[in-house]
Every structure is written in structure tokens, then in C-alpha cells.
Enzyme design. Structure first.
Site, short mmCIF file in Angstrom:
data_model
loop_
_atom_site.label_atom_id
_atom_site.label_comp_id
_atom_site.label_asym_id
_atom_site.label_seq_id
_atom_site.Cartn_x
_atom_site.Cartn_y
_atom_site.Cartn_z
CG HIS A 182 -2.09 0.90 1.14
ND1 HIS A 182 -2.21 2.03 1.93
CD2 HIS A 182 -3.20 0.86 0.36
CE1 HIS A 182 -3.35 2.63 1.64
NE2 HIS A 182 -3.97 1.97 0.70
CE LYS A 184 -1.42 4.30 -2.29
NZ LYS A 184 -2.15 3.51 -1.28
CG ASP A 189 17.62 11.99 -11.01
OD1 ASP A 189 17.85 10.81 -11.30
OD2 ASP A 189 17.54 12.90 -11.86
#
Length: 543
Positions: A182, A184, A189
Site C-alpha cells: 500500500h 506510495k 534522482d
């Protein structure tokens, strides 16, 4: 399968129990002169969090706060296109029709031979529609065919606690109740964007969430280590000409354990051994020395919840203890807090800290008409009712302790979801002020919904941000105000029957005479069926 057997047979030597492996953070003490530049309440919080999670320091301008799905998507595309060395994307899933995003990644890889891309999604969600229809895996695998697995590494995490008959008998959407990837984490870079948003069309257009961009190499490196570690406990997506869906899930011999269904005990032991030090420590070599800069105005503590990858009685996750420690400071009526979650089902310990503290609080949650499951097909049709029930129970607890004047609940709604102009609500997080201030000095940003599920079944990663920078505090307050533009209060009396006058048309001799009759009904948007009450008792921990 052969790679899994190899991994199991040749890398299965005796591994010490994780209970004997103790790690602590390697944060040095913040110099007194520097600590004294922060509010005294913040200094005491530093001492608590320094014992739980690694600390990173930032300065003004190192954090950008985005407020709209459109800016999230545009930023995502721009930063992928401009990346020089690495892009890493950890998400629950990528929408199966996100061809434009795939084109951006393809063009970036084509334009720059030094660029490598790393993608981590969930196996259950990412292959749900296969082989009958397109899915995340079938969308992504052409990139591997074109650029090679050495340049684009696509991984799919599969919960270790679902296998065998249970997996094969339960419907695919029900299977996801056993746990998901779950997180995110969107890295480019030396920059990392934390959000609650996944990578699909609604999150790019009409689903409200939160988005923070951190421009700091050390912090980005840390989250990349998190991404890499989970990837090494996940399947790799590779092309297949033999399977109708065009892809296969492979378990590389370079992974850090065997496939979980082969030896669950071994897998949990290996995963905890890999993750424990990463969660707690900076990545220092023998010749490095951790140093804070002489001058900083913001501190970030990355915290994660990886409960499924630790033994039952030795969970070394850092998010839950850090959040509970943070909430223990809500001991003054001059402190204010805001809490939001689109799927409102607070962990009981979090709810207790918020309700029983002395601080003034605001809760923002999704209206049933802003819940993405509103009027959906199947069992999920009842989910908006379930989350409404949780909100009602929260209000009842607030009322019981006499805090109704101090703690308010608001519903977010902007149109009606799945209709023209209608939005859904998916934002989650926490903001806290120091005493006597109206702008927050603390926020938590990331993937967690702060539910029992988040702390027992899913993989979550977040950041606690603490600042004295007036500019950042103002941006955080503006973020709250942006969310509050579309809210209306939710109160206990909204769930009570209300009088309604209806026309009663008699029949027979008095047919010409119309009588008005008063009846009492609960508003349609506040009705909660008995079936939902029962389902919440049985399955509340999986919501």
C-alpha cells in the site's frame, strides 16, 4: 518455481531468531543550541521520536506541497522525464489504461541510457483482471520487453499470509483483504514525493489526496532502500510468450528469501532480518559519520508499518509507535489537531489518544457521495455505509466523554462521485500545532489510513514532518484550508429520524379528502442497514 527451490535449498541455513536482533537508531543528539531554536514542546517530541526512527534535516524550500490531482500528475510526468539516473515508483497499482504514463517512462528510458526505473506494485491488485482482461502487469511488461529487466525492474509484492485453498477459493477482490502493498513512494534522482494517491486516472483528475515533494538526497536514498528491500521480497514481472496474459511472475534467485508459500516461517525470518535495521537506521558505512547540518528548520522522521513481514510477537514497525508517541502530547487545550482519512476507521488506540487528550480537534472524512465505492456493484456497495457507521461511533464516543464542543467531524463532498463534475476523497494525514499557535508545526504524510488494517495487514510508509519554518507552517495551514473548502459538519442528530409530512389519499367515501400525515424517517444518506452493522462487527479490521 525452480528459482524458488534454489533459493530455499541453498540459502536456507540457520537464521537467528529476530528476537535476538536488536537495533536502535543512530541519530546523534541534536545540539542544545540548535534544539533551543524550536518550540520547547517540539524539543521533547524530538527526544521521543529519535528513539524510534532515523532523522533527516531540511531547510526552507526543501519541501513543496501540492494540492490538486492535476498538479500531482503533471509533477509526476515532469520529474520522470527529467530524471537522470533513477526513477522509483511504489504504489498499490497502476491504472490498466495509463498509456500516457507508460509513454513518459518509455521516452525517458529511450532518451537517457543511464536511467534506470524501478516499479513496485501489489501482485493481487496488479494481476486481478488477468488473463481475461488488461491489468497493471500487462500494461507494464512491454517496457521490460523493449528496455530489458536490467533497466526497468518491475516487482509485485504478494502478501505472505494468503496461499493454498484460501487463495483459490476466495474471489479475487476478497483475496485483497489478506493484505496489500500500500506504500506510495515516487522517487526521481534526489527527490521523493510522498502521497496517498495511486497511479490511475481518477487520482490524476478528480480524486482529492495529499502530495509532498521532498528535495533531499539522503531522505530520497532512504526511501529507495525501503523500495529495494520490499522488491527483494517480491515477484519480478517478466514477458512470457507461453501465457495468454503475456507476462509471468518470477521469483529471482537474488531475492532475500524463498517464496512465502514454500516456507512461511523462513520467509518471515528473512524479511524481518532485512527490514529491521533499515527501518531504524541511517545507511552509514564504517568510514561515515552521521552529522546534522549546523542550521536547519525542519526535521523529517520516515516511519513505516511492515507488520506482515515480522513475527507476530516481534513487530519492529515504526509507524504505529511513532504516531502513538506523537499523540501523547495532545495534553493542552491550546493545542489544535486535524485528522483526515477518506476511509474512516481509526485504530482504537489512535482514537483514544485523540478523544481523551485535552487538545481541540477536527476530523475530515469522505461523505458517502465522495467515497469511491458509492453505488458500486457487489459487496463494495455497502462500504460507504460501513465508513459512515465508524464516523457515527466516533461521534458517540466524543459525546460520551463530553468533548462535542472541542472535537468536530466534517464530511468532504465536491459533487457526487462517478457523475459529471463529481470528485472522490482519498486524503489521509494528521496536523498538530504547538500551544497557542493556529498554524500546524507537525504533519504526517503518506499512505496510511490509520486503521487496524493498516497496522496489521498492509505495507505502509509515511513521514513525520516537524518544522519551525513560518513559510512551511503557512503552507500546511493552507493545505488544511483547501480541504475544508468542501466540507459540511456531521453531527449525531443527523442520524436521528426527522419529521416528514406526506399526503395520505383515502379511498372509498372520503376519496376526495386528502389528509396530511407526519412520519419520521432517517435521511437516506444517513441510513445504515443492520447487515452493515453485522459486517462491521465481523470484518471491521479488514476495512
Amino acid at each position: 518455481m525452480l528459482s524458488s527451490v534454489y533459493s530455499y535449498l541453498f540459502r536456507s541455513g540457520a537464521t537467528p531468531s529476530t528476537s535476538s536482533r536488536e537495533y536502535s537508531t543512530n541519530n546523534p543528539v541534536i545540539p542544545t543550541a540548535m534544539a533551543n531554536t524550536f518550540h520547547p514542546r517540539l524539543r521533547s517530541i524530538f527526544l521521543q521520536l529519535d528513539a524510534i526512527a532515523p532523522r533527516f534535516v531540511l531547510n526552507r524550500g526543501d519541501i513543496d506541497i501540492l494540492t490538486s490531482p492535476e498538479s500531482f500528475y503533471n509533477t509526476l510526468k515532469q520529474k520522470i522525464a527529467a530524471a537522470q539516473s533513477r526513477v522509483f515508483l511504489s504504489t498499490l497499482y497502476i491504472g490498466k489504461h495509463q498509456t500516457e504514463l507508460m509513454d513518459v517512462i518509455d521516452e525517458a528510458l529511450t532518451a537517457n541510457e543511464d536511467l534506470k526505473v524501478y516499479i513496485l506494485t501489489d501482485a493481487l491488485r496488479g494481476t486481478r483482471e488477468a488473463p481475461e482482461a488488461p491489468c497493471s502487469a500487462s500494461l507494464l511488461v512491454p517496457l521490460v520487453e523493449k528496455h530489458g529487466k536490467h533497466r526497468i525492474d518491475i516487482r509485485m509484492y504478494h502478501t505472505p499470509h494468503l496461499a493454498g485453498f484460501t487463495k483459490h477459493l476466495a474471489p479475487k477482490r476478497i483475496n485483497e483483504g489478506w493484505g496489500l502493498q500500500h506504500m506510495k513512494l515516487y522517487g526521481f534522482d534526489n527527490e521523493i514525493m510522498l502521497s496517498g494517491a495511486n497511479l490511475s486516472q481518477d487520482y490524476f483528475t478528480d480524486r482529492q489526496d495529499r502530495y509532498y515533494v521532498f528535495k533531499n538526497k539522503l531522505l530520497t536514498d532512504y526511501y529507495f532502500r525501503i523500495h529495494e528491500a520490499v522488491s527483494l521480497l517480491s515477484y519480478q514481472v517478466l514477458p512470457s510468450s507461453k501465457l495468454v496474459q503475456g507476462f509471468r511472475l518470477d521469483w529471482p534467485t537474488s531475492n532475500k528469501s524463498c517464496e512465502p508459500h514454500m516456507n512461511l516461517h523462513r520467509f518471515i525470518s528473512d524479511s524481518s532480518y532485512l527490514l529491521d535495521p533499515i527501518l531504524k537506521q541511517h545507511n552509514l558505512t564504517a568510514f561515515d559519520e552521521y552529522k546534522d547540518t549546523d542550521d536547519f528548520d525542519t526535521i523529517v522522521y520516515p516511519v513505516s508499518q511492515f507488520t506482515p513481514l515480522f513475527p507476530d510477537k516481534n513487530d519492529r514497525s515504526t509507524e504505529k509507535p511513532a504516531i502513538l508517541r506523537l499523540l501523547s502530547f495532545l495534553d493542552s487545550p491550546s493545542i489544535k489537531w486535524w485528522f483526515t482519512a477518506g476511509y474512516f476507521n481509526m485504530l482504537p488506540q489512535i482514537q483514544d489518544r485523540l478523544i481523551n487528550g485535552k487538545a481541540e480537534g477536527t476530523v475530515i472524512t469522505a461523505s458517502p457521495k465522495a467515497n469511491s465505492f458509492y453505488k458500486s456493484a457487489g459487496v463494495s456497495y455497502y462500504l460507504p455505509e460501513a465508513y459512515l457507521l465508524f464516523a457515527k461511533k466516533f461521534l458517540e464516543e466524543v459525546y460520551k466523554v463530553g468533548k462535542s464542543s472541542m472535537i468536530k467531524v466534517y464530511e468532504w463532498q465536491n459533487g457526487i462521485v462517478n457523475t459529471v463534475g463529481g470528485w472522490s476523497y482519498h486524503a489521509k494525514g494528521l496536523w498538530i500545532t504547538v500551544p497557542e499557535e493556529t498554524e500546524p508545526s507537525i504533519t504526517v504524510i503518506g499512505s496510511s489510513n490509520y486503521t487496524k488494517r493498516a497496522y496489521s495487514l498492509d505495507l505502509e510508509s509515511n513521514a513525520i514532518v516537524i518544522t519551525k519554518d513560518p513559510e512551511l507552517k503557512s503552507l500546511m495551514k493552507s493545505e488544511i484550508e483547501n480541504l475544508m473548502k468542501h466540507v459540511s459538519p456531521l453531527e449525531l442528530h443527523d442520524f436521528k429520524p426527522k419529521s416528514k409530512t406526506v399526503a395520505e389519499v383515502p379511498i372509498g367515501e372520503n376519496a376526495a379528502k386528502v389528509n396530511n400525515k407526519v412520519i419520521y424517517e432517517i435521511d437516506d444518506d444517513r441510513k445504515i442497514s443492520y447487515g452493515v452493522h453485522l459486517a462491521v462487527k465481523l470484518l471491521g479490521g479488514k476495512l
